[in-house]
Design an enzyme around this catalytic site. Structure first.
Site, PDB file in Angstrom:
ATOM      1  N   LYS A 150     -28.437 120.026 -12.276  1.00 37.15           N
ATOM      2  CA  LYS A 150     -27.850 118.794 -12.764  1.00 37.15           C
ATOM      3  C   LYS A 150     -26.375 118.683 -12.368  1.00 37.15           C
ATOM      4  O   LYS A 150     -25.787 119.710 -12.069  1.00 37.15           O
ATOM      5  CB  LYS A 150     -28.048 118.686 -14.271  1.00 37.15           C
ATOM      6  CG  LYS A 150     -27.092 119.560 -15.093  1.00 37.15           C
ATOM      7  CD  LYS A 150     -27.315 119.336 -16.540  1.00 37.15           C
ATOM      8  CE  LYS A 150     -26.169 118.619 -17.151  1.00 37.15           C
ATOM      9  NZ  LYS A 150     -25.182 119.367 -17.889  1.00 37.15           N
ATOM     10  N   LYS A 184     -34.288 128.948 -22.675  1.00 41.22           N
ATOM     11  CA  LYS A 184     -33.831 129.762 -23.809  1.00 41.22           C
ATOM     12  C   LYS A 184     -35.044 130.230 -24.611  1.00 41.22           C
ATOM     13  O   LYS A 184     -35.949 129.437 -24.881  1.00 41.22           O
ATOM     14  CB  LYS A 184     -32.891 128.957 -24.711  1.00 41.22           C
ATOM     15  CG  LYS A 184     -31.547 128.655 -24.056  1.00 41.22           C
ATOM     16  CD  LYS A 184     -30.629 127.909 -25.008  1.00 41.22           C
ATOM     17  CE  LYS A 184     -29.401 127.377 -24.302  1.00 41.22           C
ATOM     18  NZ  LYS A 184     -28.233 128.237 -24.349  1.00 41.22           N
ATOM     19  N   GLU A 218     -20.334 122.747 -29.757  1.00 41.40           N
ATOM     20  CA  GLU A 218     -19.685 123.730 -28.877  1.00 41.40           C
ATOM     21  C   GLU A 218     -18.230 123.887 -29.290  1.00 41.40           C
ATOM     22  O   GLU A 218     -17.590 122.899 -29.659  1.00 41.40           O
ATOM     23  CB  GLU A 218     -19.705 123.236 -27.430  1.00 41.40           C
ATOM     24  CG  GLU A 218     -21.084 123.096 -26.854  1.00 41.40           C
ATOM     25  CD  GLU A 218     -20.990 122.769 -25.374  1.00 41.40           C
ATOM     26  OE1 GLU A 218     -20.845 123.705 -24.581  1.00 41.40           O
ATOM     27  OE2 GLU A 218     -21.036 121.582 -25.023  1.00 41.40           O
ATOM     28  N   ASP A 237     -23.929 114.309 -20.332  1.00 45.01           N
ATOM     29  CA  ASP A 237     -23.843 115.748 -20.071  1.00 45.01           C
ATOM     30  C   ASP A 237     -24.839 116.539 -20.924  1.00 45.01           C
ATOM     31  O   ASP A 237     -25.391 117.538 -20.465  1.00 45.01           O
ATOM     32  CB  ASP A 237     -22.408 116.229 -20.367  1.00 45.01           C
ATOM     33  CG  ASP A 237     -22.189 117.687 -20.008  1.00 45.01           C
ATOM     34  OD1 ASP A 237     -22.546 118.071 -18.882  1.00 45.01           O
ATOM     35  OD2 ASP A 237     -21.676 118.449 -20.861  1.00 45.01           O
ATOM     36  N   HIS A 242     -30.519 118.125 -22.331  1.00 41.74           N
ATOM     37  CA  HIS A 242     -30.843 119.190 -23.283  1.00 41.74           C
ATOM     38  C   HIS A 242     -31.363 118.660 -24.624  1.00 41.74           C
ATOM     39  O   HIS A 242     -32.395 119.098 -25.112  1.00 41.74           O
ATOM     40  CB  HIS A 242     -29.621 120.077 -23.554  1.00 41.74           C
ATOM     41  CG  HIS A 242     -28.939 120.564 -22.310  1.00 41.74           C
ATOM     42  ND1 HIS A 242     -29.635 120.912 -21.174  1.00 41.74           N
ATOM     43  CD2 HIS A 242     -27.634 120.771 -22.019  1.00 41.74           C
ATOM     44  CE1 HIS A 242     -28.782 121.318 -20.244  1.00 41.74           C
ATOM     45  NE2 HIS A 242     -27.562 121.228 -20.733  1.00 41.74           N
TER      46      HIS A 242
END
Ligand code: BG6
Length: 495
Positions: A150, A184, A218, A237, A242
């Site tokens: 990406k 993950k 984050e 982003d 995600h």
């Protein structure tokens, strides 16, 4: 209990375009190295790092060793690092011409029987030229694969443009679009949790679930990626890929088999069912924020504008979306998606908030709080089931929520492979379940563009929040703002 026997990985070549870039050093080579140490990869392989800088060999190998060693989190015979590093060749390709590709071709044609993985870790503007050149140099066959990093465009139109260029050289079943969240361990565990435990599946719907909260907080800022980030912001982003992928795994129907197209078909249906936004609904259904100066663990940190070196920017570093999935299973159940940079801590979790029991038989004072299933993705991996429990002692029934906790670190002694390790192995094995198909990407873009266009038309303002804070306050989206509550509850417990 393992369900499938892993496929043996036959000898292969990996060619990394952007081979001296940050991602290659931090993720790609360490991932291959750890799988090599775990004996999942044989010595019969070659890795070619493509660079555009002449005479950069010495620096490349110093960096390579440094990053690999830094990524090791277990006891290791250090000699293995040099054994692995010797399998990597640096090739200088300044432009996409037959002449410039001739050295690469010479190496690759030594083993025409090997599968060849072309990993494009470059800006997407180069994808078309690289794949055209590989084709005209006759370096592609049905065993070739291409891996795309990406951002794959910044709109439906640009994402389709990239796809059309790649599709001239590769079939869809040769294309691997990386979303590292899907690699993950805890994200993959979502599928096991849902589809291997009858307990949850029978109550996995709007009849029983009040809302779902997906949070990726984050503590880092935009680091050195200001130029890219200012063009994308948190929505493109993080949410476009995600968070939407997490939403799909939570919301999709059980696939009949855990095979790539079965899973992708179910995810696609969810993406198609997402309710689109317009200039009115973005007001109540979304919020956007940007961090100002603040304190992180006692240290002063810059504002977003200082980080990107600009006086003005409308780009959001925080976004919250209240999404609805218009289908039978999820009618009127809000999915809250939240993500932000420079939050007080790095913290990702999914909370499934169940409805309260239909009738309170214990006293007449209101509803009993519903159960919560909390799936913590990072930093620590944990699953918690919050349930009402009687407080011991005589004198009537008093109860309070207590957590049943499954901490991964306590339950499993094995090392947790990094997301890229799993993804690299899946690519080599030809397993596409954890990679997005182009139609998924298209559907995600249609929904994201409804927000982007809604914001533009409504001139949606950004809310400023202090770096190192809990983000824009409790008022964001006005109801069920469980993010900070849940983080605080866990903090208190830790104290
Ligand atoms: C990347 C984003 O895809 O994911 C980054 O571009 C973000 O901005 C990162 O920091 C988060 O990944 P993780 O694995 O650290 O949660």
């Amino acid at each position: 209990m393992s369900i499938k026997r892993p496929k043996i990985i036959k000898p292969f070549n990996v060619v990394v375009f952007g081979g001296d870039g940050d991602l290659a050093f931090r993720k790609i080579y360490p991932a291959l190295f750890h799988r090599f140490v775990a004996k999942q990869l044989e010595m019969d392989h070659d890795i070619f790092a493509i660079t555009r800088s002449e005479n950069s060999e010495e620096k490349f190998f110093v960096n390579l060793e440094k990053f690999i060693i830094e990524s090791v989190d277990y006891d290791l015979d250090i000699k293995l690092v040099s054994v692995f590093v010797k399998k990597i060749k640096l090739i200088y390709i300044p432009e996409h011409t037959k002449k410039a590709y001739s050295e690469l071709k010479k190496h690759l044609t030594k083993h025409p029987e090997r599968q060849c993985v072309y990993y494009l870790s470059t800006p997407s503007s180069a994808f078309g030229e690289i794949s055209d050149c590989l084709k005209s140099c006759e370096l592609l066959n049905t065993r070739s694969k291409v891996v795309l990093e990406k951002p794959l465009g910044n709109s439906l139109a640009t994402s389709r443009e990239i796809h059309e260029k790649i599709a001239k050289s590769f079939y869809e079943n040769q294309i691997y679009r990386i979303d590292h969240y899907l690699g993950k361990e805890t994200v993959q565990n979502l599928m096991v949790l849902r589809f291997a435990n009858r307990l949850f599946e029978s109550s996995w719907d709007s009849e029983n679930i009040e809302n779902v909260q997906i949070t990726v907080a984050e503590n880092l800022g935009v680091e050195k990626r200001g130029a890219y980030y200012d063009q994308s912001g948190a929505l493109l982003d993080m949410v476009q890929n995600h968070l939407l992928q997490l939403l799909c795994l939570i919301a999709m129907e059980p696939p009949s088999r855990l095979e790539a197209n079965h899973v992708r078909n179910e995810k696609l249906k969810v993406l198609h069912a997402l309710r689109l936004f317009d200039e009115n609904s973005v007001h109540t259904g979304t919020a956007r924020g940007q961090y100002t100066r603040g304190n992180m663990e006692g240290e002063k940190v810059n504002s977003y504008l200082e980080d990107i070196g600009k006086y003005e920017s409308e780009t959001e570093t925080f976004v919250a979306v209240k999404a609805y999935i218009d289908n039978w299973r999820w009618k009127d159940t809000p999915f809250y998606l939240r993500t932000g940079k420079r939050m007080i801590k790095r913290y990702s979790e999914i909370i499934i908030n169940f409805k309260s029991v239909k009738h309170n038989a214990f006293d007449s004072n209101g509803d009993i709080p519903g159960n919560q299933l909390i799936i913590r993705l990072q930093p620590e991996e944990r699953i918690e089931l919050v349930q009402m429990t009687k407080l011991p002692g005589p004198g009537g029934y008093r109860y309070k929520p207590i957590s049943l906790k499954l901490d991964y670190v306590d339950s499993f002694t094995e090392r947790f492979p990094e997301a890229y390790e799993r993804l690299m192995i899946d690519i080599l094995r030809g397993e596409q379940t954890l990679f997005m198909r182009q139609d998924e990407l298209d559907a995600a873009w249609i929904w994201i563009e409804s927000i982007v266009n809604g914001w533009k038309k409504a001139n949606q303002p950004k809310i400023l929040y202090e770096a190192g804070s809990w983000g824009p306050g409790e008022g964001v989206l006005n109801e069920n703002h469980a993010w900070s509550k849940s983080i605080k509850a866990n903090e208190d417990e830790a104290l």
